[in-house]
Design a protein around this motif. Structure first.
Motif, PDB file in Angstrom:
ATOM      1  N   VAL A  32      57.333 -13.840 110.584  1.00 12.12           N
ATOM      2  CA  VAL A  32      58.666 -13.693 110.932  1.00 12.12           C
ATOM      3  C   VAL A  32      59.225 -15.032 110.926  1.00 12.12           C
ATOM      4  CG1 VAL A  32      60.399 -12.848 112.553  1.00 12.12           C
ATOM      5  CG2 VAL A  32      58.276 -11.698 112.260  1.00 12.12           C
ATOM      6  N   VAL A  33      58.454 -16.019 111.791  1.00 13.59           N
ATOM      7  CA  VAL A  33      58.951 -17.488 111.849  1.00 13.59           C
ATOM      8  C   VAL A  33      59.303 -18.129 110.598  1.00 13.59           C
ATOM      9  CG1 VAL A  33      58.280 -19.854 112.525  1.00 13.59           C
ATOM     10  CG2 VAL A  33      58.130 -17.784 114.202  1.00 13.59           C
ATOM     11  N   ALA A  34      58.116 -17.857 109.565  1.00 12.96           N
ATOM     12  CA  ALA A  34      58.157 -18.312 108.233  1.00 12.96           C
ATOM     13  C   ALA A  34      59.437 -17.800 107.464  1.00 12.96           C
ATOM     14  CB  ALA A  34      56.889 -18.146 107.493  1.00 12.96           C
ATOM     15  N   ASP A  35      59.690 -16.551 107.530  1.00  9.33           N
ATOM     16  CA  ASP A  35      60.937 -16.132 106.950  1.00  9.33           C
ATOM     17  C   ASP A  35      62.237 -16.621 107.342  1.00  9.33           C
ATOM     18  OD1 ASP A  35      59.120 -14.205 105.859  1.00  9.33           O
ATOM     19  OD2 ASP A  35      59.857 -12.479 107.088  1.00  9.33           O
ATOM     20  N   SER A  74      70.285 -11.828 110.892  1.00 11.06           N
ATOM     21  CA  SER A  74      70.214 -11.145 109.925  1.00 11.06           C
ATOM     22  C   SER A  74      68.698 -10.639 109.528  1.00 11.06           C
ATOM     23  CB  SER A  74      70.998 -11.751 108.593  1.00 11.06           C
ATOM     24  OG  SER A  74      70.141 -12.525 108.138  1.00 11.06           O
ATOM     25  N   HIS A  75      67.730 -11.270 109.849  1.00 15.16           N
ATOM     26  CA  HIS A  75      66.401 -10.925 109.664  1.00 15.16           C
ATOM     27  C   HIS A  75      66.152  -9.538 110.337  1.00 15.16           C
ATOM     28  CE1 HIS A  75      61.970 -10.646 109.527  1.00 15.16           C
ATOM     29  NE2 HIS A  75      61.927 -11.694 108.712  1.00 15.16           N
ATOM     30  N   GLU A  85      67.028 -10.229 118.815  1.00 10.38           N
ATOM     31  CA  GLU A  85      67.885 -11.194 119.405  1.00 10.38           C
ATOM     32  C   GLU A  85      67.372 -12.691 119.232  1.00 10.38           C
ATOM     33  OE1 GLU A  85      69.830 -11.236 123.926  1.00 10.38           O
ATOM     34  OE2 GLU A  85      67.834 -10.671 123.617  1.00 10.38           O
ATOM     35  N   CYS A  86      68.130 -13.622 119.236  1.00  9.68           N
ATOM     36  CA  CYS A  86      67.766 -15.092 119.211  1.00  9.68           C
ATOM     37  C   CYS A  86      68.634 -16.031 119.724  1.00  9.68           C
ATOM     38  CB  CYS A  86      67.504 -15.306 117.450  1.00  9.68           C
ATOM     39  SG  CYS A  86      69.179 -15.139 116.751  1.00  9.68           S
ATOM     40  N   ALA A  87      68.262 -17.312 119.769  1.00 13.17           N
ATOM     41  CA  ALA A  87      68.989 -18.139 120.232  1.00 13.17           C
ATOM     42  C   ALA A  87      68.366 -19.402 119.458  1.00 13.17           C
ATOM     43  CB  ALA A  87      68.759 -18.522 121.983  1.00 13.17           C
ATOM     44  N   VAL A  88      69.357 -20.433 119.015  1.00 11.37           N
ATOM     45  CA  VAL A  88      69.232 -21.790 118.597  1.00 11.37           C
ATOM     46  C   VAL A  88      69.872 -22.950 119.443  1.00 11.37           C
ATOM     47  CG1 VAL A  88      69.531 -23.309 116.528  1.00 11.37           C
ATOM     48  CG2 VAL A  88      69.139 -20.925 116.274  1.00 11.37           C
TER      49      VAL A  88
END
Ligand code: COA
Ligand code: AMP
Length: 629
Positions: free
Chosen positions: A554-557, A516-517, A522-525
């Motif tokens: 972006v990482v901090a957000d 949602s950022h 694209e992302c993966a956890v």
């Protein structure tokens, strides 16, 4: 009779076995039979009996002359306070609260959400709901407003009972703004909220909606126990699935009371009047079963502990509680012991306390690593029992039944299937595998009493998530193997659920938040190995081309976003920006391979990988954040 005989009896004649176990509970109308299988593969237990779970946990002990016995001990090193509540006091307090809820229109079948920290009032709220047949749904205090809102919309409560605040070491958790935020976000609105004002923080009540815990009980008539059917839902407890929509596990009254009562004697080797301590939280299934209903139903004293294994004030807190309250059986998660071991590796603090009351330690919630078990065995000198279960099952699938027979402990295994459970290791095609072979762990239907009959308002999801993959079985979502002696070994989840400090979390839910950022394309956890918490979530972010923001911003957000949306309990602190994610040719993200790289483990190049070079990029990005450790 020993374990083998009892397990054989429960297998040969489940009807007879569980009807006999049902005699441990007070029924107003005893059930005509144990298992109701007319709608198989949906099963119910004791459906036509009538009873009340609060009566069984509280009133019956008063009626039997044990009213002065201590029911609840609140021990809070965070507030430096201790308090005891007897069964008769508990009965009166619960009956008054139930009466006040009733006077405000809460009736049998209505849902009530409870959002409270580790205070006795949380148990009183649960029991008050049970008393009038209302269905409670406790939401863990470490979840953020959004998670609460999702649960409000799913179970549409008439009322929410909350405390003004929770207390974490060095931090007050302001529940009221979280509650207000959740109600604002949710489409469904409760009729009213009951707020328990703690002295550490008095919350501002919302006029016309909020009532004060004490004030709204003034002058009301105490409520008697309402009769409910054996298959009446006692509670809904939400747990993580593969998506951001949690699963509402339903617990029926009859089977739950019978099964927990059975486990107190047969598994935990407890007797009425003795002290049982589950150092967990009421927001988890362990808290439901073994802080609230199990010990109380069996007439034991339970401990509500508001503190941490370390830091409140030190790694000797657990031993102090055991000494002060003469705890016979301690139940906690391996993480707690890893935390203690890290601070006091020689166990010096143990020697400062009289721990002679302690007879056993039970561990669950995550894989118990052999080092931790051996350390606990060595330092405590009592049996250390790993046992395996899930929110869905409500009690142990496998364990070492100390009250029946102490079986030899095999470190690394939660021992054997409990009576009533037929646990099999299956291959992809659903065929049982021989001893020693790794496969999906499934339990043959029907499951024993106390286990989930369905998901709240989501029968299709229930069938799809648990019963469809292996027809005739319940799919646990865990993988592992059995040895020649029938001992189980639980190795990993087969889905996207990870286990962080004994807390079950969905990587899918975290991915939904990260996606949602506005800068994340694209992302993966994944879950990476962590020496203290077992696993920690780690995010990989691919940014939109042309993004102006620096990667570290972006990482901090994203770290903040997960904390705000899911809650601090997600412990999401690790993330890195990558150019691309490794995928199969059909586009599936290769999470398992990423886990292996992050953990520094050997891995086989997946045959279906689209572009192997991406794995080098992932390894490079991991190196920059210090992985593998
Ligand atoms: N309400 C609000 N916040 C909570 C919370 C609650 N009930 N419980 C935990 N949190 C917060 C913590 O304050 C922490 O926040 P932070 O990021 O600001 O520090 C965050 O959630 C992560 O908590 P946790 O995973 O508990 O880590 P920790 O570093 O605070 O403590 C341990 C580490 C090992 C001491 C702790 O995890 C522990 O006691 N584990 C036992 C596990 C357990 O009982 N599991 C239940 C299943 S049986
Ligand atoms: P929860 O529903 O939060 O209790 O989490 C259940 C999951 O935790 C299980 O499906 C397992 O993955 C894990 N788990 C619980 N107990 C154990 C155990 N004793 N050994 C290994 N894993 C466990």
């Amino acid at each position: 009779m020993g374990y083998s005989e009892i397990a054989a009896e429960a297998k040969a004649d489940p009807e007879g076995y569980w009807m006999k176990a049902a005699e441990g509970i007070d029924w107003v109308t005893p059930p005509s039979k144990a298992l109701f299988d007319e709608n198989a593969p949906l099963y119910e237990w004791y459906a036509d009996g009538t009873l009340n779970a609060c009566w069984n946990a509280v009133d019956r002990h008063v009626e039997a002359g044990h009213g002065e016995r201590v029911a609840i001990i609140h021990d809070s090193p965070i507030t430096h306070s201790k308090r005891e509540i007897s069964f008769v006091e508990l009965r009166n307090r619960v009956a008054n609260l139930a009466g006040a809820l009733k006077a405000k229109g809460v009736e049998k079948g209505d849902r009530v959400i409870i959002y409270m920290p580790m205070i006795p009032e949380a148990l009183e709220a649960m029991l008050a709901c049970a008393r009038i047949g209302a269905v409670h749904s406790v939401v863990f205090g470490g979840f953020a407003a959004h998670e609460l809102a999702v649960r409000i919309d799913d179970c549409t409560p008439k009322c929410i009972i909350a405390a003004s605040c929770g207390l974490e070491p060095g931090r007050v958790v302001h529940y009221k703004p979280l509650l207000d935020g959740a109600i604002e976000q949710a489409t469904h609105k409760p009729d009213f909220c009951v707020i328990f004002q703690r002295e550490q923080e008095v919350a501002k009540l919302t006029e016309g909606r909020d009532v004060n815990w004490h004030g709204f009980q003034y002058g009301v008539e105490a409520a008697e126990c309402v009769l409910v059917e054996g298959n009446h839902p006692l509670y809904i407890l939400y747990t993580s699935g593969t998506t951001g929509q949690p699963k509402g596990v339903v617990r029926h009254t009859g089977g739950h009371s019978v099964a927990l009562n059975w486990t107190m004697r047969n598994l935990y080797d407890m007797n009425p009047g003795e002290v049982f301590w589950a150092a967990s939280d009421v927001g988890w299934v362990v808290g439901h079963s073994y802080i609230c209903y199990g010990p109380l139903t069996y007439g034991c004293t339970t401990i509500v502990f508001e503190g941490k294994p370390v830091g409140t004030p030190d790694a000797g807190t657990f031993w102090r509680v055991i000494q002060d309250h003469k705890v016979k059986c301690l139940f906690t998660a391996p993480t707690a012991f890893r935390a203690i071991k890290r601070e006091d590796s020689n166990g010096d603090l143990i020697g400062k306390y009289d721990m002679s009351s302690l007879e056993s330690l039970f561990l669950a919630g995550e894989r118990a690593d052999p080092d931790t078990i051996v350390w606990a065995q060595d330092k405590l000198g009592v049996p250390v029992i790993d046992h395996w279960w899930q929110t869905e099952t409500g009690w142990a699938i496998a364990g070492n039944p100390l009250g029946i027979e102490a079986l030899p402990v095999k470190v690394g295994s939660p021992s054997v299937a409990m009576p009533g459970w037929d646990v099999q290791i299956l291959d992809e095609g659903g065929h049982p595998l021989p001893a020693g072979e790794l496969g999906a762990i499934a339990a043959k239907l029907p499951l024993p009493p106390g286990t989930l009959p369905t998901l709240w308002n989501a029968e299709d999801r229930f069938l799809k998530s648990y019963l469809e993959h292996f027809p005739g079985y319940y799919e646990t979502g865990d993988a592992g193997y059995k040895d020649e002696d029938g001992y189980l070994y639980i190795m990993a989840r087969t889905d996207d659920v990870i286990n962080v400090a004994g807390h079950r979390l969905s990587t899918g839910a975290m991915e939904e938040v990260l996606a949602s950022h506005p800068d994340v394309a694209e992302c993966a956890v994944i879950g990476v190995a962590d020496a203290l918490k077992g696993q920690m979530p780690m995010g990989f972010l691919c940014l939109n081309s042309g993004t102006q923001k620096a990667a570290e911003d972006v990482v901090a957000d994203c770290v903040k976003l997960v904390r705000d949306q899911i809650g601090p309990v997600a412990a999401f602190k690790l993330a890195t920006v990558v150019q691309r994610l490794p995928k199969t040719r059909s586009g599936k993200i290769l999470r398992a391979t990423m886990v292996k790289i992050a953990n520094g483990e050997e891995f086989k190049m997946p045959a279906t990988i689209d572009d192997p070079a991406i794995l080098d990029e992932i390894a490079e990005a991991l190196k920059e954040i210090g992985y593998p450790r």
